[in-house]
Structures are given as structure tokens and as C-alpha cells.
Design a protein around this motif. Structure first.
Motif, PDB file in Angstrom:
ATOM      1  N   THR A 115       9.411  57.773  10.968  1.00 24.41           N
ATOM      2  CA  THR A 115       8.433  57.564  12.025  1.00 24.41           C
ATOM      3  C   THR A 115       7.265  56.751  11.462  1.00 24.41           C
ATOM      4  OG1 THR A 115       7.238  59.592  11.517  1.00 24.41           O
ATOM      5  CG2 THR A 115       9.013  59.747  13.152  1.00 24.41           C
TER       6      THR A 115
ATOM      7  N   GLN B 212       6.791  56.737  21.617  1.00 20.41           N
ATOM      8  CA  GLN B 212       6.917  55.493  20.851  1.00 20.41           C
ATOM      9  C   GLN B 212       8.069  55.554  19.858  1.00 20.41           C
ATOM     10  OE1 GLN B 212       3.995  57.125  21.144  1.00 20.41           O
ATOM     11  NE2 GLN B 212       2.598  55.715  22.172  1.00 20.41           N
ATOM     12  N   HIS B 213       8.423  56.742  19.442  1.00 20.86           N
ATOM     13  CA  HIS B 213       9.592  56.884  18.566  1.00 20.86           C
ATOM     14  C   HIS B 213      10.857  56.930  19.424  1.00 20.86           C
ATOM     15  CE1 HIS B 213      11.623  57.804  14.815  1.00 20.86           C
ATOM     16  NE2 HIS B 213      12.323  58.700  15.462  1.00 20.86           N
TER      17      HIS B 213
ATOM     18  N   GLN C 188      11.084  51.844   9.723  1.00 19.81           N
ATOM     19  CA  GLN C 188      10.455  52.448  10.892  1.00 19.81           C
ATOM     20  C   GLN C 188      11.263  52.254  12.167  1.00 19.81           C
ATOM     21  OE1 GLN C 188       6.238  51.712  11.443  1.00 19.81           O
ATOM     22  NE2 GLN C 188       6.492  51.909  13.659  1.00 19.81           N
ATOM     23  N   VAL C 189      11.479  53.350  12.867  1.00 23.10           N
ATOM     24  CA  VAL C 189      12.202  53.324  14.137  1.00 23.10           C
ATOM     25  C   VAL C 189      11.193  53.513  15.256  1.00 23.10           C
ATOM     26  CG1 VAL C 189      13.889  54.556  15.560  1.00 23.10           C
ATOM     27  CG2 VAL C 189      14.306  54.252  13.119  1.00 23.10           C
ATOM     28  N   GLY C 190      11.292  52.717  16.294  1.00 26.49           N
ATOM     29  CA  GLY C 190      10.419  52.936  17.436  1.00 26.49           C
ATOM     30  C   GLY C 190       9.832  51.664  17.999  1.00 26.49           C
ATOM     31  N   GLN C 191       8.880  51.861  18.855  1.00 30.95           N
ATOM     32  CA  GLN C 191       8.308  50.767  19.612  1.00 30.95           C
ATOM     33  C   GLN C 191       7.770  49.656  18.724  1.00 30.95           C
ATOM     34  OE1 GLN C 191       4.592  51.492  21.362  1.00 30.95           O
ATOM     35  NE2 GLN C 191       4.529  49.377  22.012  1.00 30.95           N
ATOM     36  N   SER C 192       7.072  50.012  17.661  1.00 33.27           N
ATOM     37  CA  SER C 192       6.572  48.962  16.772  1.00 33.27           C
ATOM     38  C   SER C 192       7.455  48.836  15.543  1.00 33.27           C
ATOM     39  CB  SER C 192       5.111  49.215  16.406  1.00 33.27           C
ATOM     40  OG  SER C 192       4.915  50.553  16.004  1.00 33.27           O
TER      41      SER C 192
ATOM     42  N   LYS D  10       6.355  66.742   5.458  1.00 33.97           N
ATOM     43  CA  LYS D  10       5.137  67.189   4.745  1.00 33.97           C
ATOM     44  C   LYS D  10       4.718  66.418   3.501  1.00 33.97           C
ATOM     45  CE  LYS D  10       4.378  71.316   6.992  1.00 33.97           C
ATOM     46  NZ  LYS D  10       5.626  71.966   7.397  1.00 33.97           N
TER      47      LYS D  10
ATOM     48  N   ASN E  99      13.612  70.813  14.004  1.00 38.23           N
ATOM     49  CA  ASN E  99      12.162  70.956  14.135  1.00 38.23           C
ATOM     50  C   ASN E  99      11.811  72.439  14.188  1.00 38.23           C
ATOM     51  OD1 ASN E  99       9.393  70.889  15.235  1.00 38.23           O
ATOM     52  ND2 ASN E  99       9.819  68.712  15.552  1.00 38.23           N
TER      53      ASN E  99
ATOM     54  N   ASN F   4      13.244  75.280   9.588  1.00 36.50           N
ATOM     55  CA  ASN F   4      12.518  74.546   8.563  1.00 36.50           C
ATOM     56  C   ASN F   4      13.418  73.459   7.967  1.00 36.50           C
ATOM     57  OD1 ASN F   4      11.158  73.645   6.333  1.00 36.50           O
ATOM     58  ND2 ASN F   4      10.549  75.694   5.623  1.00 36.50           N
ATOM     59  N   ALA F   5      13.003  72.226   8.122  1.00 38.47           N
ATOM     60  CA  ALA F   5      13.810  71.096   7.658  1.00 38.47           C
ATOM     61  C   ALA F   5      14.084  71.174   6.162  1.00 38.47           C
ATOM     62  CB  ALA F   5      13.118  69.779   8.001  1.00 38.47           C
TER      63      ALA F   5
ATOM     64  N   SER G 196       8.553  64.789  15.950  1.00 33.65           N
ATOM     65  CA  SER G 196       8.178  65.467  17.187  1.00 33.65           C
ATOM     66  C   SER G 196       8.863  64.868  18.418  1.00 33.65           C
ATOM     67  CB  SER G 196       6.660  65.434  17.365  1.00 33.65           C
ATOM     68  OG  SER G 196       6.209  64.100  17.448  1.00 33.65           O
TER      69      SER G 196
ATOM     70  N   ARG H 186       6.699  63.291   9.939  1.00 32.40           N
ATOM     71  CA  ARG H 186       5.569  63.906   9.252  1.00 32.40           C
ATOM     72  C   ARG H 186       5.848  65.364   8.891  1.00 32.40           C
ATOM     73  NH1 ARG H 186       0.067  62.032  11.632  1.00 32.40           N
ATOM     74  NH2 ARG H 186       0.996  62.797  13.539  1.00 32.40           N
TER      75      ARG H 186
HETATM   76  C1  LIG Z   1       1.001  51.357  19.732  1.00 31.00           C
HETATM   77  C2  LIG Z   1       1.742  52.459  19.057  1.00 31.00           C
HETATM   78  C3  LIG Z   1       2.968  52.171  18.493  1.00 31.00           C
HETATM   79  C4  LIG Z   1       3.680  53.180  17.846  1.00 31.00           C
HETATM   80  N1  LIG Z   1       4.888  52.865  17.332  1.00 31.00           N
HETATM   81  C5  LIG Z   1       5.611  53.842  16.745  1.00 31.00           C
HETATM   82  C6  LIG Z   1       6.913  53.551  16.233  1.00 31.00           C
HETATM   83  O1  LIG Z   1       7.409  52.437  16.271  1.00 31.00           O
HETATM   84  N2  LIG Z   1       7.599  54.560  15.674  1.00 31.00           N
HETATM   85  C7  LIG Z   1       7.105  55.842  15.587  1.00 31.00           C
HETATM   86  O2  LIG Z   1       7.808  56.714  15.075  1.00 31.00           O
HETATM   87  N3  LIG Z   1       5.878  56.116  16.047  1.00 31.00           N
HETATM   88  C8  LIG Z   1       5.117  55.167  16.612  1.00 31.00           C
HETATM   89  N4  LIG Z   1       3.875  55.461  17.065  1.00 31.00           N
HETATM   90  C9  LIG Z   1       3.315  56.785  16.743  1.00 31.00           C
HETATM   91  C10 LIG Z   1       3.761  57.884  17.695  1.00 31.00           C
HETATM   92  O3  LIG Z   1       2.864  57.931  18.778  1.00 31.00           O
HETATM   93  C11 LIG Z   1       3.731  59.262  17.003  1.00 31.00           C
HETATM   94  O4  LIG Z   1       2.459  59.482  16.484  1.00 31.00           O
HETATM   95  C12 LIG Z   1       4.737  59.399  15.871  1.00 31.00           C
HETATM   96  O5  LIG Z   1       6.025  59.000  16.291  1.00 31.00           O
HETATM   97  C13 LIG Z   1       4.788  60.829  15.392  1.00 31.00           C
HETATM   98  O6  LIG Z   1       5.502  60.889  14.193  1.00 31.00           O
HETATM   99  P1  LIG Z   1       6.107  62.248  13.680  1.00 31.00           P
HETATM  100  O7  LIG Z   1       7.063  62.763  14.676  1.00 31.00           O
HETATM  101  O8  LIG Z   1       6.621  61.979  12.308  1.00 31.00           O
HETATM  102  O9  LIG Z   1       4.841  63.180  13.490  1.00 31.00           O
HETATM  103  P2  LIG Z   1       4.298  64.371  14.372  1.00 31.00           P
HETATM  104  O10 LIG Z   1       4.140  63.996  15.765  1.00 31.00           O
HETATM  105  O11 LIG Z   1       3.134  64.896  13.633  1.00 31.00           O
HETATM  106  O12 LIG Z   1       5.468  65.445  14.329  1.00 31.00           O
HETATM  107  C14 LIG Z   1       5.821  66.198  13.212  1.00 31.00           C
HETATM  108  C15 LIG Z   1       6.835  67.231  13.688  1.00 31.00           C
HETATM  109  O13 LIG Z   1       7.353  67.918  12.563  1.00 31.00           O
HETATM  110  C16 LIG Z   1       7.517  69.291  12.901  1.00 31.00           C
HETATM  111  N5  LIG Z   1       7.521  70.058  11.666  1.00 31.00           N
HETATM  112  C17 LIG Z   1       6.467  70.381  10.875  1.00 31.00           C
HETATM  113  N6  LIG Z   1       6.879  71.038   9.795  1.00 31.00           N
HETATM  114  C18 LIG Z   1       8.210  71.138   9.884  1.00 31.00           C
HETATM  115  C19 LIG Z   1       9.193  71.726   9.057  1.00 31.00           C
HETATM  116  N7  LIG Z   1       8.906  72.339   7.911  1.00 31.00           N
HETATM  117  N8  LIG Z   1      10.475  71.660   9.464  1.00 31.00           N
HETATM  118  C20 LIG Z   1      10.804  71.061  10.628  1.00 31.00           C
HETATM  119  N9  LIG Z   1       9.910  70.494  11.425  1.00 31.00           N
HETATM  120  C21 LIG Z   1       8.628  70.530  11.058  1.00 31.00           C
HETATM  121  C22 LIG Z   1       6.392  69.583  13.835  1.00 31.00           C
HETATM  122  O14 LIG Z   1       6.718  70.680  14.663  1.00 31.00           O
HETATM  123  C23 LIG Z   1       6.253  68.283  14.617  1.00 31.00           C
HETATM  124  O15 LIG Z   1       7.018  68.326  15.803  1.00 31.00           O
HETATM  125  C24 LIG Z   1       3.149  54.483  17.733  1.00 31.00           C
HETATM  126  C25 LIG Z   1       1.918  54.752  18.297  1.00 31.00           C
HETATM  127  C26 LIG Z   1       1.223  53.767  18.944  1.00 31.00           C
HETATM  128  C27 LIG Z   1      -0.087  54.097  19.528  1.00 31.00           C
END
Ligand SMILES: Cc1cc2nc3c(=O)[nH]c(=O)nc-3n(C[C@H](O)[C@H](O)[C@H](O)COP(=O)(O)OP(=O)(O)OC[C@H]3O[C@@H](n4cnc5c(N)ncnc54)[C@H](O)[C@@H]3O)c2cc1C
Lengths: 367, 285
Positions: free
Chosen positions: A274, A311-312, A288-292, A252, A326, A344-345, A307, A249
Motif C-alpha cells: 500500500t 485508493q487501494h 505500490q498497488v492502487g490509484q497512484s 507494523k 486483518n 494477526n498477520a 485496510s 501498514r
Molecule cells: C490521492 C491519493 C492516492 C492514493 N493512492 C494510493 C495507492 O495507490 N495505493 C494505496 O494503497 N493507497 C493509496 N492512498 C492511500 C489510501 O487512502 C490509504 O491510506 C492506504 O491504502 C492505507 O494503507 P494500509 O491499508 O496499509 O494502512 P491502514 O489503512 O492503516 O490499514 C492497516 C490495516 O492493518 C490492520 N492491522 C493492524 N495490525 C495488524 C496485524 N497485526 N495483523 C493483521 N492486520 C493488522 C488494521 O486493522 C488496518 O485495517 C492514496 C491516497 C490518496 C489521498
């Protein structure tokens, strides 16, 4: 493990520690079996990973490791047996019949159930693929035995020789170890890429035990009208990729995701993501990589704007080298990555793309 | 097309695992305030059943096993358009694993079909709390129904001929399968999106007299097959994953220019993991 009193968590019950004497009838169950799954003329790699794991269990128990190959003649079933020997099996049970030409639940369940009843293994392992899960569930019910799905660890309890199967629960935030009491065989499924791939040893061989299938095509209710094979070129083969560049995420916006693709392109890598990224529709679900999503084990995993939620993490922590980019120095992904870049990615990714491109160019010159 | 297709949809109430936290010191699950939701995969199955109802006309019975509070999940299903709801609840069901769960649900479906024959049973692909994906196959085997897992599309149903054609996700492709009713279907995720509940259905759901069955009403014949006693598997240990002790080596440079950071990473990485040199840029060669 479905607990009807949910939302109560699966508490450790004293029952698990209870000493019990195995029913004498069940003591006859000996040996470790791995179901050898194959498609399009090749053994599914998860079966080899299970043979590697099964070998350790069999050695610890002092029993033989067997592969189970089901299929139609002409589907290279003999070669699959040989492949199983090269990956650790001592023997293979082979059922060859035209009815088994393509996977269908009824004939495969019947074949495997009959084999188990006749040869009585104490442990039966299957890959947690769509095929393996379909088959394991119906075979366990028919045999009235225990089945632990999606295990991440298998061990033998030295006290009573039983299989201790560990699996994540509650979305990976906890692990639980499950044992099967007075029932045999003890069944477990394991997802692809969770266990490491054993080295192939071409000098190994073993015995093939052939059995007939007690079922005719006219007994099978479900008919296969058509098989629409996936387009190999469009296929995302995340679980077996050597290099993965994944975005979260933190990227952005969907157009920023191109930076992830650019780096992947230069590295010859697959693109991972993610769940939020998939849910926002930036990339399709097979990324998608991770638990689901998918469990991966690449040599190099580059995570940008991720992050590192549990689950990831459960899907990618088996990677050899993890590089995390990150902005937030306290992001959980830095707790388990090999290398971290706090930044910054949007700036780091293009810089990495350029650096790798240059590296590859100089390597080429050197050759 | 006859209007009397009867579909049973099995659903489960689960804790919203996204909101579960583990206590960092005691390693226990902190459950306070974690909301209960309908298992998301079960909603995909329910929506698919509702689409069949739209297409062919059908009566939908939702069935759940759980504590009395699981009534909430059933009301939710009613609000989306299910016709009838049954809750299996009994202390003796507690502690069931998949084998014991499928025994109880299969007994209840047997009981249901004494009243109205059941043509199709839907179950979620898996649950998010236990995740085993085995209850559906278990029910099918016990009821001698045709089992169709990971269905991505229901092509046609011919009630007069008792025939059903579906697409099923398999390894490496999609199978088009033709089979006979009654059948049990588990549905692939992401093939549909849950509809919105209508006002009138929401009102109806809130007032609806949900049938509550204990083990006797559910027609359980062998009580040694339900609950903890009927479960071959037991949980012997619950624990938190061991944190990796080694933290990331943070790449830092004097200038902090992205180009310098990238070059430093490559130099360090290739020095420590020379095998990566061979892995890079390989594809398509
Ligand atoms: C039952 C269940 C199953 C799930 N299965 C999965 C699964 O299979 N796979 C999975 O991935 N998730 C899964 N999830 C979701 C998981 O819990 C997290 O919500 C998800 O992995 C978070 O994705 P993210 O890291 O992309 O987003 P976020 O947690 O929002 O992280 C975004 C990160 O980006 C960083 N960032 C922001 N801007 C910048 C920038 N400009 N440059 C660098 N870094 C930046 C932030 O600091 C933050 O650390 C599951 C959840 C549940 C409840």
C-alpha cells in the motif's frame, strides 16, 4: 477534466443530457480505432485489452475495428498487425518509417494526427501508459477534440451513438461518466489491466492499409541520444503477475515485511504494497498497488494488514480471488475480499507459507 | 552561463482528496472543511524549477488558473522561492476541461513572454482531482514548444545554444533526449523532495502583490474556447461505485490455530477455484 473552480466537484451538468444533433461534417467519422503500442519487439498487452473492448463498441455501432501500428521497418510491424487481427481488429493502418523507430512525441503525434484526419474514426483508444498519455494529450489538442483519461468503463449511448466514458474521480471515491459533444474523434485512455484480456483467435485475419509519414528526420527537433533499458530481472511486473502477496501498514515494522516476501517466494508471486508502506520506504515505489500505483489483475491476491481503502481497492479489485488477513473484523477489505481471515498477520502469514509449501511438495510427489 | 533563464511553473489548487468523504445516503461529496492544497505533483515540478534556479540562475513565474482563493497556492509557491505569481481568475473560465484549460494557460504564457521570453514551462505530471495528465501536453502543442513528459532528470541546459538534455521515463527504460528550448516539461513523481520555505521568503510571500488576470488581461482571443463552452467533454453523471454485494467468506476453525486456519483456507480455495492449483509455484520453473 480539470475544473478551475476547484474545490467544486465535477457536478453533473444538464449539458450532458442535452440533446444535440451532430455536426453533418462530423457524421463522416466512422469506426473504432485502437493505437497498438509496442516495445522491445512485442505488442503491449494493454493494446490487446483495448481491442477486446473496442470490438464490443464497434459491434454495437455496426462499424469496423482498426488497429494503428507505427514503427520502423524491421520492428516486426507486420506481425503486430497480425496480432491485432487475432485480438479482434478487422483492419490495421500501418505507418512504417525509420523516423518512427523509437517513440518521440513529435513524429508519433504527426503520424497519428494525419491518419485521423484522413480516415476519420469516431473513437480512438490508447493505453494510459507513459507513451499513450504523452501521445493522446498532444493529438487531442492538435485535433481540438475531447479526451477522457484513465477510463474504467466504456459504453455506447444508444440514443446518440456517442461514447460514454466512465472514470474514477476524487481519488476513486466517486465515478463520473464523461461524453464528448460536438467533436470527433472521441478519445479515451485506459490503464493496463483495467479491461480483461480477450482470447486470441489465430484464425482471424484482416486488411493492412499502408500510409506514408509526411515528416523527415531533419524536421524532428528532439533527438534520442540513448535508451537505457530497464534491467529485466530487477523489474517488478505487478500488472501482469498471476499471484500477488501484498502487505500494508498492519505489518507494523519493515522487518515484518519479510513474512510477506517469504510467502511470495513460495508461491512464485510478486510483492505488492500500500502507499503508506511505500512512503515509509519498506519497499520501492514500483510495488505500490492502487490509484497512484499499479492496477493489477492477478488470479490470487493475498492482502495482509491492509485496510482496503478505496485508493487501494481500485487497483486490485479486478483480482479473481482476494484473500484478506486483518486483525479488525470490521476492516473494509472484508466487504469485497473472497476469503477473510480475522487474525494477526504475523502469525497467519508464516502458517500460510508452511501450508502452501506443503501443498506444493505433495503436488510434486503426486506427479 | 547567462542569468536570464525564465521558467513558468503551472500549479493548481486542489481539494485534499484524502479528506473527501462521500455521504453514505445521498451520495454527494461532503466538502465542508476539506482543506485546499497545492496539487502534490505540481510541487515536484516547482522544486525541479527551483533546483534549476540554484544551478543556473533563473526567474520563476508561477501561474495558476482557479477561483480567487487559489491565491493561497501561489503564495505557497512564492514562499518556496518563486519570484512572480499570476492568478487567472474569471467566471468565464469555470467548467473548463483539459482542452479549455490548456487554451487559457497557453494564452497567459503567450502574454507573459511578451514581457520576458520564456525558456521552460513546467507542469505537474497530473492533478489529484482530475488526474488527466493532459494539460501539459496541451500547452506545449499550443505554444509549439518541445514536449518532454515524465522527465526523471534534467541533465544539462545550454542557454547559449538553446539546448536541453533530459532523461525521460519510457515504457521499458529511460530515454536520454536532447532537444531545443523553449520546452515544456512534466516531471515524474518522487525525483525530489520539496525544500523548506525560509522565514524571509514566507514573509515576502505573505505580502507579495499577486497579479490577478481576468480573461482580457490574460489575452484570451477566442472566448468560445474557454470554460464550459470551450470544453468538448462534459460530465453527464457522477455516482458512487456500486458496493460489491458479496462479502468475504470468513475462514473459521474450531481451534483458531494459525496452522488450522491456513489449511482450511487452502482446502476451501482449491475446491472452489481449482485453476489456482496450476498458478501456484510456477515462477522460475
Ligand atoms: C490521492 C491519493 C492516492 C492514493 N493512492 C494510493 C495507492 O495507490 N495505493 C494505496 O494503497 N493507497 C493509496 N492512498 C492511500 C489510501 O487512502 C490509504 O491510506 C492506504 O491504502 C492505507 O494503507 P494500509 O491499508 O496499509 O494502512 P491502514 O489503512 O492503516 O490499514 C492497516 C490495516 O492493518 C490492520 N492491522 C493492524 N495490525 C495488524 C496485524 N497485526 N495483523 C493483521 N492486520 C493488522 C488494521 O486493522 C488496518 O485495517 C492514496 C491516497 C490518496 C489521498
Amino acid at each position: 477534466m480539470s475544473n478551475p473552480t476547484a474545490p467544486t466537484p465535477p457536478a453533473a451538468r444538464p449539458a450532458g443530457r442535452r440533446k444535440f444533433e451532430l455536426d453533418p461534417r462530423l457524421k463522416a467519422y466512422k469506426g473504432v480505432w485502437v493505437f497498438i503500442e509496442h516495445e522491445r519487439g512485442a505488442v503491449h498487452p494493454v493494446s490487446f485489452e483495448l481491442l477486446g473492448e473496442g470490438r464490443k463498441l464497434a459491434d454495437q455501432l455496426g462499424v469496423e475495428l482498426a488497429g494503428v501500428v507505427l514503427g520502423a521497418a524491421g520492428e516486426h510491424t507486420r506481425r503486430f498487425c497480425q496480432d491485432a487481427f487475432c485480438h479482434g481488429a478487422d483492419l490495421c493502418f500501418l505507418l512504417e518509417d525509420p523516423v518512427l523507430a523509437q517513440y518521440r512525441n513529435q513524429p508519433y503525434s504527426r503520424a497519428l494526427t494525419d491518419l485521423v484526419n484522413k480516415h476519420q474514426p469516431e473513437i480512438l483508444l490508447l493505453g494510459a501508459t507513459t507513451l499513450g498519455r504523452d501521445l493522446a494529450g498532444s493529438v487531442a489538442t492538435t485535433l481540438q477534440t475531447g479526451l477522457t483519461a484513465d477510463c474504467t468503463g466504456l459504453a455506447i449511448d444508444p440514443e446518440n451513438r456517442s461514447l460514454a466514458a466512465t472514470r474514477p474521480t476524487f481519488g476513486g471515491s466517486l465515478l463520473c461518466t464523461i461524453v464528448t459533444l460536438n467533436y470527433r474523434p472521441q478519445m479515451a485512455t485506459v490503464r493496463p489491466r483495467v479491461m480483461s484480456m480477450p482470447a486470441r483467435n489465430d484464425t482471424r485475419s484482416g486488411r493492412v492499409i499502408e500510409e506514408p509519414l509526411a515528416l523527415l528526420e531533419t524536421d524532428v527537433v528532439t533527438k534520442l541520444l540513448e535508451f537505457i533499458a530497464d534491467d529485466k530481472r530487477a523489474e517488478v511486473n505487478l500488472p501482469f503477475a498471476d499471484i500477488i502477496v501484498a502487505g500494508g501498514r498492519g505489518m507494523k515494522r519493515p522487518d515484518n515485511f519479510q513474512l510477506v516476501r517469504d510467502l511470495a517466494e513460495v508461491l512464485g508471486a510478486e510483492v505488492g504494497a500500500t502507499r503508506p508502506v511505500v512512503q515509509s520506504g519498506w519497499v520501492s515505489a514500483d510495488h505500490q498497488v492502487g490509484q497512484s500505483g499499479k492496477t493489477v489483475r492477478p488470479k490470487l491476491y493475498i492482502a495482509a494488514g491492509i485496510s482496503g481503502a478505496v485508493q487501494h481497492r481500485v487497483g486490485m479489485e479486478g483480482s479473481d480471488v482476494i484473500v484478506a488477513i486483518n486483525q479488525d473484523a470490521s476492516a473494509p477489505i472484508f466487504d469485497f475480499a473472497t476469503y477473510g481471515i480475522v487474525g494477526n498477520a504475523m502469525q497467519i502469514l508464516p502458517a500460510l507459507t508452511a501450508a502452501f509449501r506443503q501443498h506444493l511438495a505433495t503436488e510434486k510427489l503426486a506427479v | 552561463m547567462s542569468l536570464n533563464m525564465h521558467i513558468v511553473v503551472c500549479i493548481k489548487q486542489v481539494p485534499d482528496s484524502a479528506q473527501i468523504r462521500v455521504h453514505p445516503v445521498t451520495n454527494t461529496i461532503m466538502r465542508q472543511g476539506v482543506p485546499a492544497i497545492v496539487n502534490p505533483y505540481d510541487l515536484v515540478a516547482l522544486e525541479e524549477a527551483l533546483r534549476l534556479k540554484d544551478r543556473y540562475g533563473a526567474r520563476i513565474t508561477v501561474l495558476s488558473m482557479g477561483p480567487p482563493q487559489a491565491e493561497g497556492a501561489l503564495r505557497k509557491a512564492l514562499s518556496f522561492g518563486a519570484d512572480e505569481a499570476i492568478l487567472l481568475t474569471d467566471r468565464s473560465f469555470a467548467g473548463a476541461d483539459t482542452l479549455a484549460t490548456s487554451y487559457a494557460l497557453a494564452s497567459a504564457i503567450r502574454k507573459i513572454r511578451l514581457d520576458i521570453p520564456v525558456d521552460l514551462v513546467f507542469a505537474g505530471k497530473q492533478t489529484i482531482d482530475g488526474d488527466t495528465a493532459q494539460v501539459g501536453p496541451g500547452i506545449a502543442i499550443r505554444l509549439k514548444m518541445q514536449l518532454l513528459t515524465y522527465v526523471s532528470k534534467i541533465e544539462t541546459i545550454d542557454l547559449d545554444k538553446s539546448e536541453l538534455t533530459v532523461q525521460r521515463r519510457a515504457e521499458g527504460g529511460v530515454q536520454v533526449l536532447k532537444t531545443r528550448l523553449p520546452a515544456l516539461i512534466t516531471v515524474l513523481e518522487g525525483i525530489n523532495e520539496m525544500r523548506f520555505a525560509t522565514m524571509s521568503d514566507m514573509f515576502r510571500a505573505a505580502r507579495y502583490p499577486i497579479r490577478v488576470w481576468d480573461k482580457d488581461a490574460a489575452g484570451i482571443e477566442d472566448i468560445s474556447k474557454i470554460g464550459l463552452k470551450g470544453s468538448p467533454t462534459v460530465v453527464s453523471k457522477v455516482f458512487a461505485p456500486t458496493p460489491r454485494t458479496q462479502k468475504a467468506e470468513i475462514i473459521q476453525t474450531q481451534s483458531d490455530q494459525p496452522g488450522d486456519v491456513a489449511a482450511t483456507l487452502l482446502a476451501k480455495m482449491f475446491a472452489r477455484f481449482p485453476q489456482l492449483r496450476d498458478a501456484i509455484g510456477r515462477r522460475g520453473e
